[in-house]
Design a protein around this motif. Structure first.
Motif, PDB file in Angstrom:
ATOM      1  N   ARG A  81       0.865  -1.183   0.000  1.00  0.00           N
ATOM      2  CA  ARG A  81       0.000   0.000   0.000  1.00  0.00           C
ATOM      3  C   ARG A  81       0.899   1.228   0.000  1.00  0.00           C
ATOM      4  NH1 ARG A  81      -3.031  -0.366   4.941  1.00  0.00           N
ATOM      5  NH2 ARG A  81      -4.543  -1.568   3.756  1.00  0.00           N
ATOM      6  N   SER A  82       0.600   2.134  -0.887  1.00  0.00           N
ATOM      7  CA  SER A  82       1.404   3.347  -0.993  1.00  0.00           C
ATOM      8  C   SER A  82       0.654   4.523  -0.385  1.00  0.00           C
ATOM      9  CB  SER A  82       1.738   3.647  -2.452  1.00  0.00           C
ATOM     10  OG  SER A  82       2.506   2.601  -2.998  1.00  0.00           O
ATOM     11  N   TYR A  83       1.407   5.400   0.241  1.00  0.00           N
ATOM     12  CA  TYR A  83       0.819   6.570   0.869  1.00  0.00           C
ATOM     13  C   TYR A  83       1.299   7.816   0.141  1.00  0.00           C
ATOM     14  CZ  TYR A  83      -0.153   3.253   4.581  1.00  0.00           C
ATOM     15  OH  TYR A  83      -0.603   2.177   5.294  1.00  0.00           O
ATOM     16  N   TYR A  84       0.362   8.654  -0.234  1.00  0.00           N
ATOM     17  CA  TYR A  84       0.690   9.877  -0.956  1.00  0.00           C
ATOM     18  C   TYR A  84       0.106  11.082  -0.224  1.00  0.00           C
ATOM     19  CZ  TYR A  84       1.694   6.779  -4.914  1.00  0.00           C
ATOM     20  OH  TYR A  84       2.192   5.791  -5.737  1.00  0.00           O
ATOM     21  N   ARG A  85       0.820  12.175  -0.363  1.00  0.00           N
ATOM     22  CA  ARG A  85       0.332  13.439   0.172  1.00  0.00           C
ATOM     23  C   ARG A  85       0.290  14.451  -0.961  1.00  0.00           C
ATOM     24  NH1 ARG A  85       1.826  13.685   5.747  1.00  0.00           N
ATOM     25  NH2 ARG A  85       3.966  13.161   5.226  1.00  0.00           N
ATOM     26  N   CYS A  86      -0.689  15.313  -0.930  1.00  0.00           N
ATOM     27  CA  CYS A  86      -0.756  16.378  -1.933  1.00  0.00           C
ATOM     28  C   CYS A  86       0.434  17.302  -1.736  1.00  0.00           C
ATOM     29  CB  CYS A  86      -2.065  17.159  -1.801  1.00  0.00           C
ATOM     30  SG  CYS A  86      -2.258  18.437  -3.076  1.00  0.00           S
ATOM     31  N   THR A  87       1.085  17.639  -2.837  1.00  0.00           N
ATOM     32  CA  THR A  87       2.335  18.393  -2.724  1.00  0.00           C
ATOM     33  C   THR A  87       2.111  19.876  -2.461  1.00  0.00           C
ATOM     34  OG1 THR A  87       2.378  18.705  -5.115  1.00  0.00           O
ATOM     35  CG2 THR A  87       3.587  16.829  -4.226  1.00  0.00           C
ATOM     36  N   SER A  88       0.886  20.321  -2.625  1.00  0.00           N
ATOM     37  CA  SER A  88       0.640  21.739  -2.392  1.00  0.00           C
ATOM     38  C   SER A  88       0.830  22.077  -0.910  1.00  0.00           C
ATOM     39  CB  SER A  88      -0.779  22.110  -2.819  1.00  0.00           C
ATOM     40  OG  SER A  88      -0.904  22.018  -4.207  1.00  0.00           O
ATOM     41  N   GLN A  89       1.373  23.238  -0.690  1.00  0.00           N
ATOM     42  CA  GLN A  89       1.653  23.639   0.679  1.00  0.00           C
ATOM     43  C   GLN A  89       0.376  23.725   1.494  1.00  0.00           C
ATOM     44  OE1 GLN A  89       3.938  27.201   0.771  1.00  0.00           O
ATOM     45  NE2 GLN A  89       5.885  26.106   0.804  1.00  0.00           N
ATOM     46  N   LYS A  90       0.440  23.153   2.664  1.00  0.00           N
ATOM     47  CA  LYS A  90      -0.660  23.211   3.630  1.00  0.00           C
ATOM     48  C   LYS A  90      -1.902  22.448   3.176  1.00  0.00           C
ATOM     49  CE  LYS A  90       0.722  27.458   5.958  1.00  0.00           C
ATOM     50  NZ  LYS A  90       0.301  28.806   6.386  1.00  0.00           N
ATOM     51  N   CYS A  91      -1.799  21.779   2.060  1.00  0.00           N
ATOM     52  CA  CYS A  91      -2.944  20.971   1.644  1.00  0.00           C
ATOM     53  C   CYS A  91      -2.906  19.650   2.409  1.00  0.00           C
ATOM     54  CB  CYS A  91      -2.931  20.706   0.139  1.00  0.00           C
ATOM     55  SG  CYS A  91      -4.355  19.726  -0.400  1.00  0.00           S
ATOM     56  N   PRO A  92      -3.955  19.346   3.154  1.00  0.00           N
ATOM     57  CA  PRO A  92      -3.941  18.184   4.044  1.00  0.00           C
ATOM     58  C   PRO A  92      -4.331  16.876   3.377  1.00  0.00           C
ATOM     59  CG  PRO A  92      -5.968  19.372   4.325  1.00  0.00           C
ATOM     60  CD  PRO A  92      -5.190  20.111   3.241  1.00  0.00           C
ATOM     61  N   VAL A  93      -4.589  16.924   2.096  1.00  0.00           N
ATOM     62  CA  VAL A  93      -5.148  15.737   1.449  1.00  0.00           C
ATOM     63  C   VAL A  93      -4.105  14.634   1.311  1.00  0.00           C
ATOM     64  CG1 VAL A  93      -6.286  14.863  -0.606  1.00  0.00           C
ATOM     65  CG2 VAL A  93      -6.801  17.145   0.225  1.00  0.00           C
ATOM     66  N   LYS A  94      -4.536  13.450   1.640  1.00  0.00           N
ATOM     67  CA  LYS A  94      -3.680  12.274   1.492  1.00  0.00           C
ATOM     68  C   LYS A  94      -4.439  11.234   0.708  1.00  0.00           C
ATOM     69  CE  LYS A  94      -2.013  13.095   6.146  1.00  0.00           C
ATOM     70  NZ  LYS A  94      -2.193  12.624   7.522  1.00  0.00           N
ATOM     71  N   LYS A  95      -3.698  10.335   0.170  1.00  0.00           N
ATOM     72  CA  LYS A  95      -4.373   9.198  -0.443  1.00  0.00           C
ATOM     73  C   LYS A  95      -3.546   7.937  -0.285  1.00  0.00           C
ATOM     74  CE  LYS A  95      -3.036   9.515  -5.337  1.00  0.00           C
ATOM     75  NZ  LYS A  95      -3.579   9.629  -6.709  1.00  0.00           N
ATOM     76  N   ARG A  96      -4.239   6.859  -0.227  1.00  0.00           N
ATOM     77  CA  ARG A  96      -3.597   5.539  -0.142  1.00  0.00           C
ATOM     78  C   ARG A  96      -3.962   4.777  -1.392  1.00  0.00           C
ATOM     79  NH1 ARG A  96      -5.806   3.165   5.387  1.00  0.00           N
ATOM     80  NH2 ARG A  96      -7.653   3.266   4.102  1.00  0.00           N
ATOM     81  N   VAL A  97      -3.014   4.101  -1.922  1.00  0.00           N
ATOM     82  CA  VAL A  97      -3.260   3.324  -3.133  1.00  0.00           C
ATOM     83  C   VAL A  97      -2.817   1.891  -2.898  1.00  0.00           C
ATOM     84  CG1 VAL A  97      -2.729   3.068  -5.574  1.00  0.00           C
ATOM     85  CG2 VAL A  97      -2.926   5.343  -4.590  1.00  0.00           C
ATOM     86  N   GLU A  98      -3.696   0.987  -3.136  1.00  0.00           N
ATOM     87  CA  GLU A  98      -3.344  -0.428  -2.992  1.00  0.00           C
ATOM     88  C   GLU A  98      -4.119  -1.249  -3.990  1.00  0.00           C
ATOM     89  OE1 GLU A  98      -5.673  -0.283   1.035  1.00  0.00           O
ATOM     90  OE2 GLU A  98      -5.171  -2.357   0.598  1.00  0.00           O
TER      91      GLU A  98
END
Length: 334
Positions: free
Chosen positions: A208-225
């Motif tokens: 499972r991979s964990y990603y974070r939005c690269t924009s500053q202060k953007c709290p969005v994350k996503k998991r991909v599996e």
DNA sequence: CGCGTTTGACCGGCGC
DNA sequence: GCGCCGGTCAAACGCG
């Protein structure tokens, strides 16, 4: 083809199979390149296919109760639609365009939609797969938590990630499970992501991979599996709201993605609605989605959704309306 | 050099 | 208390 016919096809697509008995009209099987399950012929160009309810269920990616709740079919369903399940519902909207035109949805990702039997593996494997999924679904289906999270959606990461008090559970952003069939793990969705972790998944050969939005202060994350039981199935779970505009155009599109107003639970709505509107706009003939020449009235579009889906839209109605409106307006530009 | 990925370590929640 | 597991951190590394 009459507008009523179009409406019926859209309507039926949402509720085929398990859901069709709950609604008056039976889908016309095998229309224009798609079979009764929304599958497309092997000759269809490679696409990422957003699964039909049938696929979802047969792949054990969604539990029935969640879907029932999402569609407001459960007798115990409250006025609050679980975010994840609601998105499972709207996720299917992406196939609206393929259904309305008979063409498969086109995305940058490569995958064929194959027969509905492919997800049928050994029952034990399915059960385990479902158990794993249920865990995730449970996480997303805490309405009071989701509502609370919506209220703090603009919190900074620092505020958001740390518990307010010691011993107090960390508040989670609402999560949106997104099930796709694709050979590509990391689906292009218009936002830029930075991978910050990868973990082996229990009972699965796929990490499972964990990603974070690269924009500053953007709290969005996503998991991909990937579903270990069906490697073609990619489960993408989004968490949080984007606090910025979409930085990337999709699929080489010449027009910018509309700015997500107040970016609620899912930019996937943008993606889906964009594709839906594009498809509807490019389809020949008239329909009942408020299309006037090259224009779709978002209000009419929404009105033509089945009642239960209109209910789903309520959560994001403002967003959806804005999105559709923006997209339509941009399409009108020369 | 900046940005993104990889990967082992670490932390907290949870069940037994 | 202990071990497991999901999630995150951060240093090292790769790439353009």
């Amino acid at each position: 083809m009459s507008g009523d016919q179009d409406h019926r096809e859209l309507y039926n697509f949402f509720f085929q199979d398990e859901f069709s008995p709950l609604f008056p009209q039976k889908p016309a099987a095998g229309s224009a390149g798609a079979d009764a399950y929304g599958h497309h012929s092997p000759a269809a160009p490679p696409t990422t296919t957003f699964l039909s309810i049938t696929d979802l269920l047969r792949s054990s990616m969604v539990d029935y109760a969640a879907v029932d709740k999402a569609f407001g079919l459960s007798s115990s369903s409250s006025s609050q639609v679980p975010v994840a399940a609601a998105t499972v519902g709207s996720e299917l909207m992406l196939d609206v365009n393929s259904l309305s035109t008979g063409n498969p949805p086109v995305t940058p990702n490569s995958s064929n939609c194959s027969s509905s039997t492919e997800a049928a593996g050994d029952e034990d494997a399915l059960r385990r797969c479902k158990e794993e999924q249920l865990k995730q679904e449970e996480e997303v289906q805490r309405p009071e938590e989701a509502v609370a999270d919506h209220k703090v959606g603009d919190m900074s990461k620092e505020e958001n990630d740390k518990p307010k008090k010691k011993g107090e559970k960390r508040a989670r952003e609402p999560r949106v499970a997104f099930v796709t069939k694709s050979e590509i793990d990391h689906l292009e969705d218009g936002y830029r992501w930075r991978k910050y972790g990868q973990k082996a998944v229990k009972n699965s050969p796929y990490p499972r991979s964990y990603y974070r939005c690269t924009s500053q202060k953007c709290p969005v994350k996503k998991r991909v599996e990937r579903c270990y039981q069906n490697p073609m199935i990619v489960i993408t779970t989004y968490e949080g709201k984007h606090t910025h505009h979409c930085p990337i155009t999709l699929r080489g599109s010449t027009h910018l993605f509309p700015p997500p107003p107040a970016m609620s639970a899912s930019f996937c709505h943008n993606l889906m609605m964009q594709q839906a509107v594009q498809r509807l706009n490019s389809s020949a003939g008239d329909n009942k989605f408020g299309q006037r020449g090259n224009f779709i009235d978002p209000n009419v579009f929404l009105q033509n959704l089945p009642p239960s889906l209109q209910q789903l839209q309520f959560q994001d109605y403002g967003l959806l309306q804005d999105v559709v409106s923006s997209m339509v307006n941009e399409r009108q530009l020369p």
